[in-house]
Design an enzyme around this catalytic site. Structure first.
Site, PDB file in Angstrom:
ATOM      1  N   GLY A 332       4.230  13.537 -30.323  1.00 47.51           N
ATOM      2  CA  GLY A 332       2.905  14.064 -30.500  1.00 47.51           C
ATOM      3  C   GLY A 332       2.268  13.364 -31.672  1.00 47.51           C
ATOM      4  N   THR A 333       1.215  12.611 -31.414  1.00 49.05           N
ATOM      5  CA  THR A 333       0.585  11.785 -32.445  1.00 49.05           C
ATOM      6  C   THR A 333      -0.908  11.730 -32.190  1.00 49.05           C
ATOM      7  OG1 THR A 333       2.586  10.429 -32.624  1.00 49.05           O
ATOM      8  CG2 THR A 333       0.555   9.480 -33.482  1.00 49.05           C
ATOM      9  N   ALA A 334      -1.712  11.649 -33.254  1.00 49.47           N
ATOM     10  CA  ALA A 334      -3.163  11.527 -33.122  1.00 49.47           C
ATOM     11  C   ALA A 334      -3.660  10.518 -34.145  1.00 49.47           C
ATOM     12  CB  ALA A 334      -3.841  12.880 -33.335  1.00 49.47           C
TER      13      ALA A 334
END
Length: 514
Positions: A332-334
């Site tokens: 999970g990365t932004a």
């Protein structure tokens, strides 16, 4: 009025550009710029909103890296706000392997201190103003995006293991549907306290003590003292030339060196190689990417704990047929990219690691925490083995590129260990094949999964897959949303100073510029 168009198109502007992994984050960043803020103010505002709008990807319970480029000096500053393992995280505790999730999988969350460090050094507006959009988003609610709704359904078993997380995301036993409001009042209160009192409200205040109590209750390792001791770090970038560009990225514990290794090899054999998406194109890139990741593997660790010198690796380059494989998982990365008219820029990438991180949600503070202990190697002889106060290897690999000393590209993407593969492909498409940036981003990609299996996007023609197999490169097709392919959120500064922003169609993203 700002120019705001759907993801996948090119947005052009002169005064500034923000590209981010969620429309509300892009809007928060743009408003900060429009009100006279710096690129750092915009990045902080956007990143804070991402931690509210995309909780499966990033929260204030995670980590971040950022590159800041100053046009006036030509310097690029690297902010490493990845948190270390707790003081009690000794290797002998993990003889059966590092935990994949749960309370023992947490490292110290570095994001809040990282945002403050970025703001203190380069911000122009107040800290409270930078966090205000995130506080409002948590209090008033954010419409659940399609990607968030899908992540709730896909990871329901993990969510159901934590009563507080299930209450938030599965009210009445039903997953929050796309378009419904996700309200996080406890998180809003935490963010408001941080906005008023700075990182001390997080690392020495209620969040730290609440997490320490939760950890003690559930048999975890992290303590309030671990949080109080944390400080982010400013470091010097790594760099390498690529066909008239100077590409800069974060040093280990980031995977960024793998991007530079790929570009070094590609620049050395940059002759005609077949068009984008052809058998020849993929057959050229795939061995280079594999070799780079394998060569980088022994260097992907916290340099404060010794190990080989990564600059020596860059000087030597990745050998063909290198063996080994980095630890890491899709996560999970932004991401956020911001540029202004003066040639300043920020690329910021933040994460809780795998989707929903540890799966541990503190109802008292509204914080969902990372599972970054999973980024350590299990082999006690590996430089990346877990140790007290040690930062794990991070797939987070922000980059930027200069041309004639001026900022040309801001480059970042989610995608776990595939991040550097994605960025290399985009640069090859843009620089070597001369595609416009949006077309360079849209081209079908290849990647590698955790076992090293070769993947190509489902849009790659069967004839290309067959052609690769005939060359000994046996690829499997995977859907475009497969996390390994990433979602490149990029900005290019064109020769006349126009800024081109491209939000990748593969995930939620938006660009705003004027």
């Amino acid at each position: 009025m700002p120019n705001d168009v759907p993801a996948g198109c090119t947005v052009y502007g002169r005064s500034g550009m923000v590209v981010a992994g969620h429309p509300l984050a892009a809007l928060a960043g743009w408003r900060a710029l429009d009100l006279g803020g710096s690129v750092a103010d915009a990045a902080v505002a956007a990143a804070a909103v991402l931690g509210v709008a995309l909780p499966h990807a990033t929260t204030v319970g995670g980590d971040l890296f950022a590159l800041v480029h100053e046009a006036a000096t030509g310097r690029t500053h690297v902010l490493n706000a990845s948190g270390p393992a707790p003081a009690a995280a000794r290797a002998e505790r993990f003889r059966d392997g590092v935990p994949q999730d749960g309370i023992a999988s947490l490292v110290v969350p570095g994001a809040v201190a990282g945002l403050k460090a970025l703001h203190e050094r380069f911000g122009l507006r107040s800290w409270a103003e930078a966090l205000a959009p995130a506080v409002a988003a948590a209090e008033d609610g954010v419409p659940v995006s399609g990607a968030l709704a899908a992540a709730i359904v896909a990871y329901r078993p993990l969510i159901e293991r934590d009563a507080a997380l299930a209450a938030l995301l599965l009210p009445g036993g039903r997953p929050l549907a796309e378009g419904t409001l996700l309200r996080q009042p406890a998180l809003a209160a935490t963010l408001a306290a941080v906005a008023a009192d700075g990182p001390a409200a997080f690392y020495e205040g209620r969040p730290a003590h609440s997490l320490g109590a939760l950890s003690a209750e559930r048999g975890g390792l992290i303590t309030a003292g671990d949080l109080a001791a944390f400080r982010p770090e400013w470091v010097e970038p790594l760099s390498a030339p690529y066909l008239g560009l100077e590409v800069r990225t974060a040093p280990p514990n980031s995977y960024g060196v793998a991007l530079l290794l790929q570009l070094q090899r590609l620049a050395a054999d940059a002759g005609p190689q077949g068009g984008p998406g052809s058998v020849e194109h993929f057959a050229r890139l795939i061995p280079v990417g594999r070799d780079a990741l394998a060569a980088a593997a022994p260097y992907l660790a916290d340099p404060a704990f010794g190990g080989p010198d990564v600059r020596e690796l860059l000087a030597r380059g990745a050998a063909k047929g290198a063996s080994g494989w980095p630890s890491g998982v899709p996560g999970g990365t932004a991401v956020v990219s911001v540029a202004d008219a003066a040639g300043n820029g920020v690329v910021l990438i933040e994460s809780i690691f795998t989707p929903w991180g540890s799966g541990v949600h503190d109802p008292a503070t509204g914080i969902l925490f990372n599972n970054r202990v999973r980024g350590f190697a299990a082999d006690p002889a590996h430089p990346n083995v877990v140790a007290p106060g040690k930062r794990p290897a991070h797939t987070l690999s922000p980059a930027l590129a200069l041309e004639d000393g001026r900022l040309r590209f801001l480059l970042t993407t989610p995608g776990g260990p595939g991040q550097t593969l994605t960025l290399a492909q985009v640069l090859v498409n843009r620089i070597e094949h001369g595609l416009p940036l949006a077309a360079a981003v849209a081209q079908p990609r290849w990647s590698l999964d955790l076992a090293g299996r070769l993947l190509v996007e489902e849009t790659v023609p069967d004839a290309v897959v067959t052609g690769l197999a005939q060359r000994g490169l046996h690829a499997e097709k995977a859907g475009v949303i497969t996390p390994y392919f990433g979602s490149a959120e990029l900005i290019e500064r064109l020769p006349d100073g126009v800024l081109a922003g491209v939000p990748d169609r593969r995930r939620d993203a938006a660009a705003i510029g004027a």
